[in-house]
Design an enzyme around this catalytic site. Structure first.
Site, PDB file in Angstrom:
ATOM      1  N   ARG A 138      -6.133  -4.195  -9.216  1.00 25.90           N
ATOM      2  CA  ARG A 138      -6.769  -4.703 -10.434  1.00 25.90           C
ATOM      3  C   ARG A 138      -7.747  -3.689 -11.025  1.00 25.90           C
ATOM      4  O   ARG A 138      -7.975  -3.690 -12.234  1.00 25.90           O
ATOM      5  CB  ARG A 138      -7.449  -6.042 -10.140  1.00 25.90           C
ATOM      6  CG  ARG A 138      -8.567  -5.994  -9.129  1.00 25.90           C
ATOM      7  CD  ARG A 138      -8.872  -7.378  -8.559  1.00 25.90           C
ATOM      8  NE  ARG A 138      -7.757  -7.879  -7.760  1.00 25.90           N
ATOM      9  CZ  ARG A 138      -7.732  -9.090  -7.200  1.00 25.90           C
ATOM     10  NH1 ARG A 138      -8.755  -9.917  -7.365  1.00 25.90           N
ATOM     11  NH2 ARG A 138      -6.695  -9.469  -6.494  1.00 25.90           N
ATOM     12  N   LYS A 196      -5.954  -2.466   6.060  1.00 27.53           N
ATOM     13  CA  LYS A 196      -4.968  -3.486   6.386  1.00 27.53           C
ATOM     14  C   LYS A 196      -4.592  -3.391   7.860  1.00 27.53           C
ATOM     15  O   LYS A 196      -4.628  -2.305   8.445  1.00 27.53           O
ATOM     16  CB  LYS A 196      -3.692  -3.273   5.565  1.00 27.53           C
ATOM     17  CG  LYS A 196      -3.805  -3.508   4.079  1.00 27.53           C
ATOM     18  CD  LYS A 196      -2.465  -3.207   3.412  1.00 27.53           C
ATOM     19  CE  LYS A 196      -2.526  -3.364   1.904  1.00 27.53           C
ATOM     20  NZ  LYS A 196      -2.668  -4.761   1.481  1.00 27.53           N
TER      21      LYS A 196
END
Length: 460
Positions: free
Chosen positions: A307, A233
């Site tokens: 996920r 990020k």
């Protein structure tokens, strides 16, 4: 543990009047002439959050809070602890709105003060009889806030799992922690996500309730810090990534409240506690991971790690055949683009479950918004080398894609809902100080209570 902002029942306290515009004339008539005159002279109109201190002989004789035209919510009362004089004690004159007043007061008094003392002591409220549920709810919410607000150097996978163990001990529940070789075998995708961290990944499994009670399974994404992994990020995207365990904190808070209320269910709570770090052994883009369910996943992006954590948790929970399966996660920025910070995205193929959740959200002032699990987007998760990719081939519908990915790990007949939450207040508002937040906790608990009403309890 006592809640900051509440006073003991025998505390000497000042009267607190609460009214909307329709009740203002009756309130004025009930007050002493001098207080009523002051209220008129000050221009009080009972607008939301409008507060007047009433003068008395030698000091303050009471206070009046405006509620506005709409039905009051906890947020109607959330500003009082820091608007009324520091340390003062208050008692509601009219208990008509006692439950939201107590809850809002507790939430408004909260400040995360582990490292920096709060600027001032909050005003205190004597909780009226019959508001025990509101106090229990506040305690559960404050548990979530404290976990989300904790800095990542002090709340990693080990500490998050320990929080689940401590919660179980408080309620006489059972909690085991899976790590090491057993984790790699039983939760392989989750283990891969956390393998680069100096603090090893683990899964906490909390169980509570009578064996014959209906099983409710709660799965929480507990990424204690998310660097993005090798798909790193930018610095701005990492600033709040200590809150990426907000889903895990939320399921612990829901479990806390369910157990406090003794709801007639059996709980299975799964916390996937990992850190998505960068090191030589980090999982990579285009790696293919196996999952507990047997599906293989191509890693299209290491920053879509939540996920992968939930996939193994959902598969484990589904093996127990729960009557309700819930997963909670700070899963996608796309949900925030679509719905903003205050509306968690809710996805389920079950229309009746969706209706129950939406109704509970409306009733508890803890709203959700349903997004579709649009089957037409399923092919966007196709992979040429594995059963499924963890990200979409197209830069659209990111929140829905996250839900569709998770759906692959839930057997079709099972009653399941996915919540994509923000878990944070960007700024301070009455009852909602800046920092971690327990979004959907009241909604989920109320829904569980509604779905399993009429079953003999308690669920111990």
């Amino acid at each position: 543990m006592p809640i900051d902002g509440l006073a003991a029942p025998d505390t000497i306290a000042l009267p607190l009047h609460c009214t909307g515009p329709a009740g203002l004339a009756a309130l004025r008539d009930s007050l002493p002439r001098e207080a009523a005159g002051f209220l008129d002279a000050s221009g009080f109109e009972a607008r939301p959050q409008e507060i007047r201190l009433l003068p008395g002989n030698g000091g303050i004789a009471g206070a009046v809070l405006g509620l506005g035209e709409a039905a009051p919510t906890p947020w109607s009362f959330g500003g009082l602890p820091h608007a009324l004089p520091a340390g003062s004690a208050w008692r509601l004159v009219d208990a008509a709105h006692a439950a939201p007043a107590v809850l809002g007061w507790c939430l408004g008094a909260y400040r995360y003060a582990r490292f920096k003392p709060a600027g001032r002591a909050p005003a205190r409220l004597v909780p009226p009889p019959g508001t025990e549920r509101a106090v229990h709810t506040a305690s559960a919410i404050l548990l979530v806030r404290d976990l989300v607000n904790a800095p990542p150097n002090l709340l990693g996978p080990e500490e998050l799992a320990a929080a689940a163990v401590a919660l179980a001990e408080r309620h006489g529940a059972r909690c085991s922690v899976v790590q090491g070789a057993a984790l790699e075998e039983g939760f392989p995708a989750l283990a891969a996500v956390g393998q680069a961290s100096v603090q090893a990944p683990r899964v906490a499994i909390l169980e509570w309730g009578r064996p014959e009670a209906p099983l409710v399974a709660l799965c929480g994404k507990g990424v204690c810090f998310d660097s993005g992994g090798l798909d790193l990020k930018p610095a701005s995207g990492m600033l709040r990534m200590k809150k990426d365990m907000g889903g895990a904190a939320l399921v612990l808070g829901v479990a806390d409240l369910v157990m406090r209320l003794g709801l007639p269910v059996r709980l299975l709570v799964l916390v996937g506690a990992v850190e998505n770090a960068v090191a030589g052994n980090a999982f990579r883009p285009l790696d293919v991971l196996r999952t507990r369910a047997g599906l293989t996943v191509e890693v299209g992006n290491t920053d879509a790690e939540g996920r992968l954590v939930l996939a193994d948790l959902l598969a484990f929970a589904a093996e127990r055949e729960p009557e309700l399966l819930v997963d909670c996660a700070t899963l996608t920025g796309a949900a925030r683009v679509a719905l903003g910070p205050d509306l968690p995205a809710m996805m389920t193929p079950d229309d009746s479950l969706a209706a129950a959740l939406l109704a509970a959200g409306e009733a508890t002032a803890d709203p959700l918004w349903r997004l579709p699990l649009h089957a037409g987007y399923d092919s966007w998760l196709d992979s040429t080398v594995a059963d499924i990719n963890n990200v979409s081939s197209r830069p659209m519908a990111g929140a829905i894609i996250g839900g569709l990915f998770l759906r692959r790990f839930v057997p079709a007949p099972m009653r399941w809902v996915h919540l994509d939450v923000y878990a944070w207040n960007d700024g301070s508002r009455p009852g909602r100080p800046e920092g971690g937040e327990a979004q959907a906790l009241r909604t989920l608990t109320a829904t569980i209570e509604t779905l399993f009403a009429g079953i003999p309890g308690p669920g111990r």
